[in-house]
Design a protein around this motif. Structure first.
Motif, PDB file in Angstrom:
ATOM      1  N   LEU A 228      41.223  48.627  33.562  1.00 20.21           N
ATOM      2  CA  LEU A 228      40.297  47.507  33.395  1.00 20.21           C
ATOM      3  C   LEU A 228      39.362  47.352  34.599  1.00 20.21           C
ATOM      4  CD1 LEU A 228      39.533  44.984  31.654  1.00 20.21           C
ATOM      5  CD2 LEU A 228      41.203  43.699  32.987  1.00 20.21           C
ATOM      6  N   GLY A 229      39.812  47.776  35.772  1.00 19.98           N
ATOM      7  CA  GLY A 229      39.059  47.509  36.998  1.00 19.98           C
ATOM      8  C   GLY A 229      37.579  47.824  36.928  1.00 19.98           C
ATOM      9  N   PRO A 230      37.166  49.023  36.484  1.00 21.35           N
ATOM     10  CA  PRO A 230      35.722  49.348  36.485  1.00 21.35           C
ATOM     11  C   PRO A 230      34.882  48.513  35.527  1.00 21.35           C
ATOM     12  CG  PRO A 230      37.090  51.332  36.339  1.00 21.35           C
ATOM     13  CD  PRO A 230      38.003  50.172  36.112  1.00 21.35           C
ATOM     14  N   PHE A 231      35.555  47.802  34.611  1.00 21.38           N
ATOM     15  CA  PHE A 231      34.805  47.086  33.562  1.00 21.38           C
ATOM     16  C   PHE A 231      34.801  45.573  33.752  1.00 21.38           C
ATOM     17  CE2 PHE A 231      36.718  50.948  31.788  1.00 21.38           C
ATOM     18  CZ  PHE A 231      35.578  51.640  31.400  1.00 21.38           C
ATOM     19  N   ARG A 232      35.409  45.081  34.816  1.00 23.37           N
ATOM     20  CA  ARG A 232      35.491  43.636  35.005  1.00 23.37           C
ATOM     21  C   ARG A 232      34.097  43.007  35.116  1.00 23.37           C
ATOM     22  NH1 ARG A 232      40.723  41.874  36.661  1.00 23.37           N
ATOM     23  NH2 ARG A 232      42.144  43.625  37.053  1.00 23.37           N
ATOM     24  N   ALA A 233      33.210  43.613  35.916  1.00 28.14           N
ATOM     25  CA  ALA A 233      31.869  43.049  36.098  1.00 28.14           C
ATOM     26  C   ALA A 233      31.095  43.046  34.787  1.00 28.14           C
ATOM     27  CB  ALA A 233      31.118  43.836  37.166  1.00 28.14           C
ATOM     28  N   GLU A 234      31.265  44.083  33.987  1.00 31.33           N
ATOM     29  CA  GLU A 234      30.551  44.162  32.709  1.00 31.33           C
ATOM     30  C   GLU A 234      31.048  43.080  31.739  1.00 31.33           C
ATOM     31  OE1 GLU A 234      29.484  47.568  29.331  1.00 31.33           O
ATOM     32  OE2 GLU A 234      30.659  48.085  31.122  1.00 31.33           O
ATOM     33  N   ILE A 235      32.358  42.864  31.721  1.00 30.72           N
ATOM     34  CA  ILE A 235      32.907  41.820  30.839  1.00 30.72           C
ATOM     35  C   ILE A 235      32.452  40.442  31.305  1.00 30.72           C
ATOM     36  CG2 ILE A 235      35.034  40.732  30.043  1.00 30.72           C
ATOM     37  CD1 ILE A 235      36.383  43.469  30.248  1.00 30.72           C
ATOM     38  N   ASP A 236      32.456  40.228  32.643  1.00 29.90           N
ATOM     39  CA  ASP A 236      31.997  38.935  33.163  1.00 29.90           C
ATOM     40  C   ASP A 236      30.558  38.659  32.788  1.00 29.90           C
ATOM     41  OD1 ASP A 236      34.474  38.678  34.210  1.00 29.90           O
ATOM     42  OD2 ASP A 236      33.898  38.952  36.309  1.00 29.90           O
ATOM     43  N   GLN A 237      29.745  39.691  32.761  1.00 31.21           N
ATOM     44  CA  GLN A 237      28.335  39.515  32.393  1.00 31.21           C
ATOM     45  C   GLN A 237      28.208  39.061  30.934  1.00 31.21           C
ATOM     46  OE1 GLN A 237      26.006  43.038  33.001  1.00 31.21           O
ATOM     47  NE2 GLN A 237      24.084  42.075  32.380  1.00 31.21           N
ATOM     48  N   MET A 238      29.023  39.633  30.052  1.00 30.36           N
ATOM     49  CA  MET A 238      29.005  39.206  28.643  1.00 30.36           C
ATOM     50  C   MET A 238      29.417  37.736  28.514  1.00 30.36           C
ATOM     51  SD  MET A 238      30.793  42.389  26.654  1.00 30.36           S
ATOM     52  CE  MET A 238      30.552  44.085  27.164  1.00 30.36           C
ATOM     53  N   LEU A 239      30.461  37.342  29.253  1.00 30.80           N
ATOM     54  CA  LEU A 239      30.950  35.978  29.141  1.00 30.80           C
ATOM     55  C   LEU A 239      29.964  34.973  29.717  1.00 30.80           C
ATOM     56  CD1 LEU A 239      34.720  36.491  30.048  1.00 30.80           C
ATOM     57  CD2 LEU A 239      33.667  36.400  27.788  1.00 30.80           C
ATOM     58  N   ARG A 240      29.236  35.363  30.765  1.00 37.29           N
ATOM     59  CA  ARG A 240      28.217  34.467  31.324  1.00 37.29           C
ATOM     60  C   ARG A 240      27.050  34.313  30.350  1.00 37.29           C
ATOM     61  NH1 ARG A 240      29.838  37.119  36.257  1.00 37.29           N
ATOM     62  NH2 ARG A 240      30.743  35.557  37.697  1.00 37.29           N
ATOM     63  N   ALA A 241      26.684  35.395  29.674  1.00 39.58           N
ATOM     64  CA  ALA A 241      25.610  35.308  28.682  1.00 39.58           C
ATOM     65  C   ALA A 241      26.005  34.402  27.514  1.00 39.58           C
ATOM     66  CB  ALA A 241      25.257  36.702  28.168  1.00 39.58           C
ATOM     67  N   ASP A 242      27.306  34.323  27.211  1.00 36.83           N
ATOM     68  CA  ASP A 242      27.774  33.476  26.109  1.00 36.83           C
ATOM     69  C   ASP A 242      27.539  31.996  26.363  1.00 36.83           C
ATOM     70  OD1 ASP A 242      28.566  35.579  24.593  1.00 36.83           O
ATOM     71  OD2 ASP A 242      30.691  35.468  25.112  1.00 36.83           O
ATOM     72  N   LEU A 243      27.439  31.604  27.648  1.00 38.96           N
ATOM     73  CA  LEU A 243      27.225  30.188  27.947  1.00 38.96           C
ATOM     74  C   LEU A 243      25.887  29.693  27.426  1.00 38.96           C
ATOM     75  CD1 LEU A 243      28.611  30.017  31.602  1.00 38.96           C
ATOM     76  CD2 LEU A 243      29.756  29.327  29.493  1.00 38.96           C
ATOM     77  N   GLU A 244      24.916  30.582  27.277  1.00 41.11           N
ATOM     78  CA  GLU A 244      23.587  30.212  26.793  1.00 41.11           C
ATOM     79  C   GLU A 244      23.397  30.549  25.312  1.00 41.11           C
ATOM     80  OE1 GLU A 244      21.784  28.536  28.782  1.00 41.11           O
ATOM     81  OE2 GLU A 244      23.013  28.901  30.565  1.00 41.11           O
TER      82      GLU A 244
END
Length: 557
Positions: free
Chosen positions: A58-74
């Motif tokens: 999971l380590g290399p993909f944490r930043a990518e997943i966080d970006q998706m979740l931040r986009a979901d706020l809008e």
């Protein structure tokens, strides 16, 4: 493995009784010396550290997943990334051999979504704040679907519930529809049961009975139905509209839970009733029993809390609001009106005219001007009919041959209003007077129901038939005698009245049977034989005074 609490107890006992050292205790119990030291320090073992899985893929993909979740706020609520979609995106971009497993992504998304929302100053969607509700201020309203066996048919109905937020006292009513008339009638029933109206507001979903349109971007502003505005203005309360969708369900969680609780406890198994009125009468009994129930976490019963809350409710409005939907159908040539794909009869004299209808949740009331002319139980099934025989009596008096095969007669027999006494009178009347005249006598008897109680008319029919009389006039006399005897209170309430002997002699019977046998049953007539001698004197020509008989006989030109 020996539980750690018991292990610590054994170590502490051996140390206390045998005065063993740390090394000896560790050797005896097969544990490390640090464990022995912990046991001697405290009898309660320290909590185990949670196992943390490293999830190296999971380590290399944490930043990518966080970006998706931040986009979901809008993003719109229904177009946000689910855990399944996040895992699919990673597989699409990096391949199944490189991307982490779904379970790893799901656990990370579950924990990380709330953290990202907190970073933006938001809170998780499922976070709620406990509330206190002052007595008499708030209530909650909702509809819930219920299934019942109605007159032998499994039918889906709708249960209206209003629940006071402070005491938890709730009113439940089952209707065949979720229409505005049921919505308003449910409010009136609840206010009557409570004996007042909440003073602050009542919480609602965005029901179409009240809200025509949700004004997005304007907070709690709603484009409300005009009749709903009139109703709440008359009753004197304000509405509070919850957030649309499941996100706003927690804003009236009390009534949401009440729907499920009542459906499981009171309507399971599926109740079998002959009418909704019967079911709602049962519900009133269940509500009375629920007053003795305690809500979890509260020291007093619902009934005790409600008695303390009742004085804080606003008084009921002086003028009662008519919950019926006003409609203006035209009466067709069959004396029927059509309302919501169902037909209802009205008096035949209104054929061709428009009438005013108040369509309510359980009934339909018809007015001619301000005069009520008909009342029907609301028809549930599509294309159904509700026909009353009384509405056609004037027409049948002119067309007696139409009665035997009429829909009105069939419905009257089904409902029990056309009884065996009416059937017997009709049969005897046709035997004596012929089909047409005998049916007209029956219609005259049926017209008596408009001014006398049904029990009195039936008693009059039986009294007339007991002596062979098939005259509507005789039935009317006997019915009024029965009504007077039952309303004047001539008997002691605990004393059985003596049977009344009816001495009715029918002229028709006198003609068709042996006159001697009939007259023998009459009391002796002591009156003198009538004479017309006095009337004969009026037939003689009077003589003019001062003239001789010859002059009175002769005339001059």
């Amino acid at each position: 493995m020996e539980p750690r609490v018991e292990l610590f107890a054994r170590i502490r006992r051996d140390s206390r009784v045998e005065s063993l050292g740390i090394r000896a205790l560790a050797k005896r119990h097969g544990v490390g010396r640090n464990t022995v030291r912990q046991a001697l320090t405290s009898a309660e073992p320290p909590p185990k550290k949670p196992r943390v899985r490293s999830a190296p893929r999971l380590g290399p993909f944490r930043a990518e997943i966080d970006q998706m979740l931040r986009a979901d706020l809008e993003a719109p609520r229904k177009q946000r990334h689910s855990a399944v979609r996040v895992a699919e995106v990673l597989v699409e971009r990096h391949g199944a051999d490189v991307a982490p497993s779904y379970s790893t992504v799901r656990n990370y998304v579950r924990a990380r979504r709330a953290e990202i929302a907190a970073e933006r100053g938001s809170v998780a969607a499922d976070a709620v704040v406990p509330q206190e509700h002052a007595p008499g201020e708030e209530a909650e309203v909702d509809f819930g679907e219920v299934w019942i066996v109605l007159a032998g048919v499994r039918t889906k109905c709708h249960m209206f519930i209003m629940r006071l937020s402070h005491s938890g006292r709730a009113v439940h009513r089952v209707y065949s529809t979720q229409s505005q008339e049921a919505f308003l009638e449910g409010h009136l029933e609840a206010f009557d049961e409570f004996g007042g109206v909440p003073t602050r507001h009542i919480r609602y979903d965005n029901l179409s009975s009240a809200v025509r349109r949700v004004v997005f971007g304007a907070g709690r502003v709603r484009d409300e139905n005009e009749r709903w505005i009139l109703f709440r203005s008359t009753a004197g309360f304000d509405p509070f509209y919850c957030i649309p969708g499941v996100e706003g369900a927690h804003e009236k969680g009390g009534v949401e839970g009440e729907v499920g609780w009542f459906r499981r406890r009171r309507l399971t198994p599926v109740p079998e009733v002959s009418s909704l009125a019967e079911l709602n009468e049962r519900i009133r009994e269940w509500e009375a029993q629920d007053l003795n129930r305690k809500i979890t976490g509260r020291p007093r019963t619902i009934g005790e809390d409600f008695e303390a809350e009742r004085p804080f409710l606003a008084p009921l409005p002086a003028e009662r609001f008519d919950p019926g939907l006003p409609l203006y159908p035209r009466v067709d040539r069959s004396a029927l009106i059509t309302v919501r794909q169902a037909k209802y009869s009205v008096p035949a004299r209104l054929i061709g005219r428009k009438v005013r209808v108040s369509l309510r949740a359980t009934e339909l009331v018809v007015f001619d001007g301000r005069t009520q002319v008909a009342r029907h139980e609301r028809v549930v099934e599509r294309y159904g009919q509700s026909v009353q025989l009384d509405h056609y009596l004037e027409v049948l008096a002119r067309k007696p041959g139409a009665l035997p095969g009429s829909t009105a007669l069939a419905r009257a027999r089904e409902s029990g209003t056309f009884t065996s006494a009416h059937e017997a009178f009709w049969a005897e009347s046709r035997k004596v007077n012929g089909d047409a005249a005998g049916t007209r006598e029956l219609i005259d008897v049926l017209l008596l129901h408009r001014s006398l109680r049904a029990s009195d008319v039936i008693a009059g029919i039986r009294a007339a038939l007991s002596v062979g009389a098939v005259s509507a006039d005789v039935v009317a006399i006997e019915a009024r005698m029965h009504a007077n005897g039952s309303t004047l209170g001539m008997h002691h309430p605990h004393q059985q009245p003596e049977p009344v002997e009816h001495r009715v002699i029918s002229l028709t019977q006198r003609r068709l049977t042996d006159p001697a046998a009939v007259i023998a049953g009459l009391p002796k007539d002591t009156r003198p034989v009538p004479s017309v001698t006095a009337y004969d004197e009026l037939l003689k020509r009077r003589k003019k005074p001062g003239k001789s008989p010859a002059e009175s006989e002769g005339t001059t030109a």
